[in-house]
Design an enzyme around this catalytic site. Structure first.
Site, PDB file in Angstrom:
ATOM      1  CB  CYS A 247      56.819  45.685  26.271  1.00  0.00           C
ATOM      2  SG  CYS A 247      57.390  44.099  26.969  1.00  0.00           S
TER       3      CYS A 247
ATOM      4  N   GLY B 138      52.113  52.413  21.595  1.00  0.00           N
ATOM      5  CA  GLY B 138      51.369  51.835  20.826  1.00  0.00           C
ATOM      6  C   GLY B 138      51.930  51.900  19.285  1.00  0.00           C
TER       7      GLY B 138
ATOM      8  CD  GLU C  15      53.531  49.897  29.443  1.00  0.00           C
ATOM      9  OE1 GLU C  15      54.188  49.659  28.381  1.00  0.00           O
ATOM     10  OE2 GLU C  15      54.162  50.359  30.521  1.00  0.00           O
TER      11      GLU C  15
ATOM     12  CE  LYS D 271      58.681  48.189  17.493  1.00  0.00           C
ATOM     13  NZ  LYS D 271      58.743  49.519  18.339  1.00  0.00           N
TER      14      LYS D 271
ATOM     15  CB  CYS E 116      64.919  51.343  20.219  1.00  0.00           C
ATOM     16  SG  CYS E 116      64.624  51.897  21.597  1.00  0.00           S
TER      17      CYS E 116
HETATM   18  C1  LIG Z   1      60.149  49.946  24.280  1.00  0.00           C
HETATM   19  S1  LIG Z   1      58.793  50.393  24.989  1.00  0.00           S
HETATM   20  C2  LIG Z   1      57.666  49.659  23.947  1.00  0.00           C
HETATM   21  C3  LIG Z   1      57.271  50.624  22.811  1.00  0.00           C
HETATM   22  C4  LIG Z   1      56.069  50.139  22.071  1.00  0.00           C
HETATM   23  N1  LIG Z   1      56.299  48.751  21.535  1.00  0.00           N
HETATM   24  C5  LIG Z   1      55.665  50.947  20.979  1.00  0.00           C
HETATM   25  O1  LIG Z   1      56.081  50.462  19.730  1.00  0.00           O
HETATM   26  O2  LIG Z   1      55.203  51.845  20.774  1.00  0.00           O
HETATM   27  C6  LIG Z   1      59.092  49.315  26.424  1.00  0.00           C
HETATM   28  C7  LIG Z   1      57.674  49.332  27.041  1.00  0.00           C
HETATM   29  O3  LIG Z   1      57.786  48.095  28.239  1.00  0.00           O
HETATM   30  C8  LIG Z   1      57.216  48.709  29.173  1.00  0.00           C
HETATM   31  N2  LIG Z   1      57.623  47.702  30.399  1.00  0.00           N
HETATM   32  C9  LIG Z   1      58.720  47.766  31.429  1.00  0.00           C
HETATM   33  N3  LIG Z   1      58.581  46.928  32.293  1.00  0.00           N
HETATM   34  C10 LIG Z   1      57.663  45.969  31.731  1.00  0.00           C
HETATM   35  C11 LIG Z   1      57.214  44.515  32.126  1.00  0.00           C
HETATM   36  N4  LIG Z   1      57.942  44.120  33.412  1.00  0.00           N
HETATM   37  N5  LIG Z   1      56.324  43.981  31.521  1.00  0.00           N
HETATM   38  C12 LIG Z   1      55.832  44.594  30.417  1.00  0.00           C
HETATM   39  N6  LIG Z   1      56.122  45.770  30.041  1.00  0.00           N
HETATM   40  C13 LIG Z   1      57.064  46.237  30.507  1.00  0.00           C
HETATM   41  C14 LIG Z   1      57.597  49.949  29.522  1.00  0.00           C
HETATM   42  O4  LIG Z   1      56.600  50.601  30.439  1.00  0.00           O
HETATM   43  C15 LIG Z   1      57.349  50.556  27.959  1.00  0.00           C
HETATM   44  O5  LIG Z   1      56.173  50.942  27.623  1.00  0.00           O
END
Ligand SMILES: C[S@@+](CC[C@H](N)C(=O)[O-])C[C@H]1O[C@@H](n2cnc3c(N)ncnc32)[C@H](O)[C@@H]1O
Length: 398
Positions: A201, A205, A224, A207, A327
């Site tokens: 997920c 970006g 994503e 992480k 988070c």
């Molecule tokens: C907490 S954010 C991730 C932040 C990212 N790891 C970072 O450090 O910048 C969660 C992400 O999961 C994505 N997401 C939502 N549903 C999802 C799915 N079914 N499969 C994969 N990613 C998904 C969201 O669109 C979002 O961008």
């Protein structure tokens, strides 16, 4: 104003508007000044200040004019009060104080090892920032046994915010601003050179960029499914990573829930930084309707999170590890998700992050003492406003 803030004799933020740098070295460094003047003013709080700094003694005379703060959403706050006072006990009252005072929030500055510009470290140190992962942390009795020597993040004891850098095609950014607790899932993942890594997920970006500061994997797949967020992810990767890494860092667009089936047993490491209730931003929902809607959707998150974690455990090879992170402070999206998945995946084994991360880094972060066998939770506290951030590491047995 919180106790914490009232004990601080100064609080300063950087803007390009009004800044007096009396440090000879800085004023004599045109690249720094032109960089500083080129920042996007809209990305920093509307605060005017004057810094009269000497190295290591930021006891500045400060004039600040804070932008009017958006009010918190009472509906969400009431909900959090009810839930988190039960789940966190005494820690909630102080966490609440931090969450309700964005002017107290601290920011970490993660350096980009691929950027050629070298004077940022000196500037940060002059401004009173210090390195989060000091060598002393590595050598202490409870040492951090993590291969993170090239990951550098600077933090400040006070809520001083560095300006963010605008995206410029073809030019690598020098640093990434973040909540320093966001680095903990990356440290827990322990990415090493040559590994195959999946960031399930990935957008926007942060992480993924942090992982690339730690090591040079053979492959980092940044997944994503949301197209807008995927564009944002691509821009982040373009801003921080050199073209020479293009073949190693790829962007994919799958629903993370089916990733484990399509690429079973493929990766050495998988990060599931799951979609979750974002406590900080939800508290500032623009209306009680929006707050109410978000809290309704909240009930559906644990099922999605458990599906993503199961999928990650299928995508990792036997013997590989998955880090699950969120988070939010919410127990049902943290410990309960991990526990549910462990109960139906006999090949999954939780690993101890309390000894490995919470104890060595306890001078920087406050951890909840609850359920350390399932994961660790960073709870924002005055003076250590990092978090919320939950992380759990699970190994797939061989
Ligand atoms: C907490 S954010 C991730 C932040 C990212 N790891 C970072 O450090 O910048 C969660 C992400 O999961 C994505 N997401 C939502 N549903 C999802 C799915 N079914 N499969 C994969 N990613 C998904 C969201 O669109 C979002 O961008």
């Amino acid at each position: 104003m919180s106790n914490f803030m009232s004990t601080i004799s100064y609080q300063f933020y950087i803007t390009r508007r009004a800044i007096c740098l009396q440090t000879k070295r800085l004023t004599a460094t045109p690249p720094w000044w032109s960089w500083f003047c080129s920042v996007n003013c809209h990305t920093v709080p509307e605060v005017v200040l004057q810094l009269n700094e000497q190295k290591g003694t930021p006891n500045n005379k400060v004039t600040k004019r804070c932008k009017k703060q958006r009010p918190s959403c009472q509906f969400v706050l009431d909900h959090f009060d009810e839930q988190y006072s039960k789940e966190l006990g005494d820690l909630w009252a102080s966490a609440r104080t931090v969450l309700l005072d964005p002017n107290s929030w601290q920011y970490g500055v993660m350096l980009n090892r691929f950027s050629a510009v070298t004077d940022i470290t000196e500037i940060l140190q002059i401004k009173g920032f210090s390195s989060l992962l000091l060598q002393t942390d590595l050598q202490s009795e409870h040492s951090l046994r993590l291969p993170h020597s090239t990951l550098q993040c600077y933090i400040h004891p006070y809520p001083l915010r560095f300006p963010s850098q605008a995206h410029r095609p073809g030019q690598l950014k020098q640093y990434y601003l973040l909540n320093a607790a966001s680095l903990l899932p990356v440290l827990a993942l322990q990415v090493r050179d040559g590994e195959k890594v999946l960031d399930l997920c990935s957008a926007p970006g942060g992480k993924a960029v942090a992982m690339m500061q730690c090591a040079t994997p053979a492959l980092l797949c940044c997944n994503e499914p949301d197209p807008h967020r995927r564009d944002w992810l691509s821009r982040t990767l373009e801003s921080f990573l050199p073209h020479s890494l293009n073949s190693r860092v790829i962007v994919s667009a799958q629903d993370g829930r089916s990733f484990g089936q399509s690429e079973a047993g493929t990766y050495d490491k998988v990060l599931v930084d799951a979609p979750c209730s974002n406590d900080r931003s939800w508290l500032y929902s623009s209306s009680s309707q929006q707050g109410e809607q978000r809290l309704k959707e909240r009930a559906r998150l644990p099922a999605l999170q458990a599906q993503l974690l199961r999928s990650a455990l299928s995508a990792v090879r036997p013997g590989g590890v998955v880090v699950y992170s969120t988070c939010t402070l919410s127990s049902s999206e943290n410990y309960t998700v991990v526990e549910t998945v462990l109960n139906d995946c006999p090949e999954a084994e939780p690993e101890d992050l309390w000894e490995e991360i919470a104890i060595p880094l306890s001078k920087y972060f406050t951890f909840s003492p609850a359920h350390p066998d399932l994961g660790i939770l960073v709870v924002p506290q005055p003076g250590k406003t990092w978090g919320p951030m939950f992380l759990s590491r699970i190994r797939r047995r061989k």
